[in-house]
Scaffold this motif. Structure first.
Motif, mmCIF file in Angstrom:
data_model
loop_
_atom_site.group_PDB
_atom_site.id
_atom_site.type_symbol
_atom_site.label_atom_id
_atom_site.label_comp_id
_atom_site.label_asym_id
_atom_site.label_seq_id
_atom_site.Cartn_x
_atom_site.Cartn_y
_atom_site.Cartn_z
ATOM 1 N N ILE A 300 26.533 49.190 54.157
ATOM 2 C CA ILE A 300 25.468 49.653 55.052
ATOM 3 C C ILE A 300 25.839 50.979 55.706
ATOM 4 N N ASN A 301 27.092 51.087 56.155
ATOM 5 C CA ASN A 301 27.532 52.279 56.885
ATOM 6 C C ASN A 301 27.981 53.409 55.965
ATOM 7 N N ASN A 302 28.092 53.086 54.673
ATOM 8 C CA ASN A 302 28.542 54.089 53.698
ATOM 9 C C ASN A 302 29.839 54.754 54.159
ATOM 10 N N LYS A 303 30.757 53.899 54.655
ATOM 11 C CA LYS A 303 31.993 54.415 55.221
ATOM 12 C C LYS A 303 33.094 53.382 55.023
ATOM 13 N N GLY A 304 34.250 53.835 54.568
ATOM 14 C CA GLY A 304 35.373 52.941 54.372
ATOM 15 C C GLY A 304 35.543 52.546 52.916
ATOM 16 N N GLN A 305 36.487 51.649 52.678
ATOM 17 C CA GLN A 305 36.814 51.206 51.334
ATOM 18 C C GLN A 305 36.321 49.782 51.108
ATOM 19 N N PHE A 306 35.705 49.554 49.952
ATOM 20 C CA PHE A 306 35.303 48.197 49.589
ATOM 21 C C PHE A 306 36.535 47.371 49.230
ATOM 22 N N ILE A 307 36.475 46.086 49.520
ATOM 23 C CA ILE A 307 37.540 45.152 49.164
ATOM 24 C C ILE A 307 37.278 44.615 47.756
ATOM 25 N N ASN A 308 38.291 44.668 46.912
ATOM 26 C CA ASN A 308 38.237 44.033 45.579
ATOM 27 C C ASN A 308 37.169 44.617 44.664
ATOM 28 N N VAL A 309 37.183 45.931 44.474
ATOM 29 C CA VAL A 309 36.264 46.560 43.520
ATOM 30 C C VAL A 309 36.734 46.240 42.103
ATOM 31 N N ILE A 310 35.797 45.847 41.250
ATOM 32 C CA ILE A 310 36.095 45.451 39.878
ATOM 33 C C ILE A 310 35.747 46.574 38.912
ATOM 34 N N ASP A 311 36.640 46.805 37.953
ATOM 35 C CA ASP A 311 36.356 47.734 36.869
ATOM 36 C C ASP A 311 35.595 46.962 35.794
ATOM 37 N N SER A 312 34.316 47.273 35.638
ATOM 38 C CA SER A 312 33.474 46.511 34.708
ATOM 39 C C SER A 312 33.943 46.624 33.264
ATOM 40 N N GLU A 313 34.632 47.713 32.924
ATOM 41 C CA GLU A 313 35.097 47.886 31.556
ATOM 42 C C GLU A 313 36.328 47.041 31.283
ATOM 43 N N ARG A 314 37.263 47.004 32.243
ATOM 44 C CA ARG A 314 38.500 46.216 32.057
ATOM 45 C C ARG A 314 38.276 44.733 32.340
ATOM 46 N N GLY A 315 37.316 44.416 33.221
ATOM 47 C CA GLY A 315 37.040 43.018 33.534
ATOM 48 C C GLY A 315 37.879 42.478 34.666
#
Length: 316
Positions: A300-315
Motif C-alpha cells: 500500500i505504501n510502496n515503501k520498504g522490502q517485501f518479505i519472501n519474494v518468490i522467483d517465478s522462474e526458479r520456483g
C-alpha cells in the motif's frame, strides 16, 4: 483496492485484518470456486497455493500480487504468473518451529520405541526388555539446510547429536558440525543414523533419491521425509525397505495426497505414516497472516522490502 482470499480464516482473524486496513476491500471465500467471480477484478489474491490455475491468472486482469500462505509453490501456474509479471510472496520461515519439534518427536519415538510401548499397553503387556536407545552421540544428516533445517540442527545439538548438513552449495551454516553439497551427499549418508529430508520440490530435486542413496545408508538408519513427496519415487523407497537397506521410514509427504487406501506403504511394519501435518499447529495461520499484513503495508505504501519474494522462474 480489492483483496480476495481463496480460503476463509477464522472470524477473529478476518475482523483483525479488516480493522487493520479499513480502506481495503476484503473478500473471503471458502474455496477458489466461490472466489472466481471476485478474483477477476482483484488486485491481490491470498491463497494456500494449490488452487490457482492458468485460467484464473488469465482472467484476473487487475492482479498484481499473490500471497501464498504456505512455503511450497510447485502447484502454482508459475509460467502464467511470470508472463504477467505478478509479484508472488509466500510464508517461508513460519514452518521452522513446528517442523523442527515434529522431527525431534520422531527421533525420540524411534529411539525410545514408543510405538511398541503403546501397542503393549493396548494388549496389557508389561515388558521391561523393550530395546531403547539415546540420541546423544547419534548422527543426523539434514538434507536441506534452510530455516527449517537450521532449527532442526539447533535442537539436535541440544541432544548432543552429531549434525551433518546438506544443501546445494555446501556453505557452512550455524549448528552444523559438517556441511556437504548435494553432489557430495554420499559421505553424510554413510555416517548418519537419521536422515531427514526437507528438500523442496524443484526441477533439481524431483526423484532426487535413488536406490543407491539408500544402499549407502546404514541398515539401522532411519529415513524421515517432511519436505516433498516427489523427491523420491515410492517404489524405490519400498524396495529399499524390503531389502532392509534402512531400518525404518517416517513419511509425512507423498507423491499422491491423500495417500490412497490401497497403497502398500500403509501395511509396512517399518513405515510410520503421518498425513502431511508436520508444520500444522494452531500458530500456523496467524504466522502466515502476519507476513501477509506486513507485506500489505509495504504494498500500500510502496515503501520498504517485501518479505519472501518468490522467483517465478526458479520456483523458490
Amino acid at each position: 483496492m480489492k483483496v480476495v482470499f481463496t480460503f476463509e480464516p477464522p472470524a477473529e482473524m478476518r475482523k483483525e485484518i479488516r480493522s487493520s486496513f479499513p480502506n481495503v476491500e476484503f473478500h473471503f471465500f471458502q474455496n477458489v470456486d466461490l472466489a472466481e467471480t471476485e478474483m477477476e477484478s482483484s488486485e491481490v489474491i491470498v491463497t494456500y497455493g494449490e488452487d490457482l490455475t492458468d485460467e484464473h491468472i488469465e482472467r484476473a486482469v487487475q492482479l498484481k500480487w499473490i500471497m501464498v500462505t504456505s512455503a511450497g509453490i510447485e502447484r502454482m501456474p508459475l509460467k502464467a504468473i511470470k508472463e504477467k509479471n505478478i509479484l508472488v510472496t509466500n510464508a517461508r520461515g513460519i514452518h521452522k518451529t513446528p517442523m523442527a519439534e515434529f522431527t525431534i518427536g520422531l527421533l525420540l519415538d524411534h529411539a525410545r520405541n514408543f510405538q511398541l510401548q503403546w501397542k503393549n499397553q493396548q494388549q496389557r503387556i508389561w515388558d521391561k526388555n523393550i530395546p531403547q536407545a539415546e540420541l546423544k552421540n547419534q548422527s543426523i544428516a539434514i538434507v536441506g539446510a534452510g530455516a527449517i533445517g537450521q532449527e532442526i540442527a539447533r535442537l539436535a545439538k541440544a541432544f548432543r547429536m552429531n549434525v551433518f548438513g546438506i544443501n546445494s552449495s555446501g556453505t557452512i551454516k550455524e549448528n552444523f558440525d559438517e556441511m556437504y553439497s548435494l553432489e557430495n551427499i554420499s559421505t553424510p549418508l554413510e555416517k548418519a543414523d537419521y536422515v531427514v529430508s526437507i528438500l523442496p520440490s524443484t526441477e533439481q530435486t524431483i526423484d532426487f533419491y535413488q536406490i543407491n542413496h539408500f544402499e549407502k545408508m546404514k541398515n539401522t538408519a532411519v529415513f524421515i521425509n517432511l519436505g516433498r513427496g516427489d523427491v523420491v519415487k515410492e517404489e524405490i523407497l519400498i524396495e529399499a525397505l524390503n531389502k532392509k537397506e534402512i531400518a525404518h521410514a517416517y513419511l509425512d509427504v507423498f507423491q499422491t495426497e491423500p495417500l490412497p487406501k490401497n497403497h502398500p506403504l500403509w501395511g509396512m511394519d517399518n513405515v510410520t505414516i503421518t498425513p502431511h501435518i508436520s508444520s500444522t499447529t494452531k500458530n500456523y495461520l496467524p504466522r502466515a497472516l502476519d507476513i501477509f499484513q506486513k507485506n500489505l503495508h509495504t504494498y500500500i505504501n510502496n515503501k520498504g522490502q517485501f518479505i519472501n519474494v518468490i522467483d517465478s522462474e526458479r520456483g523458490y
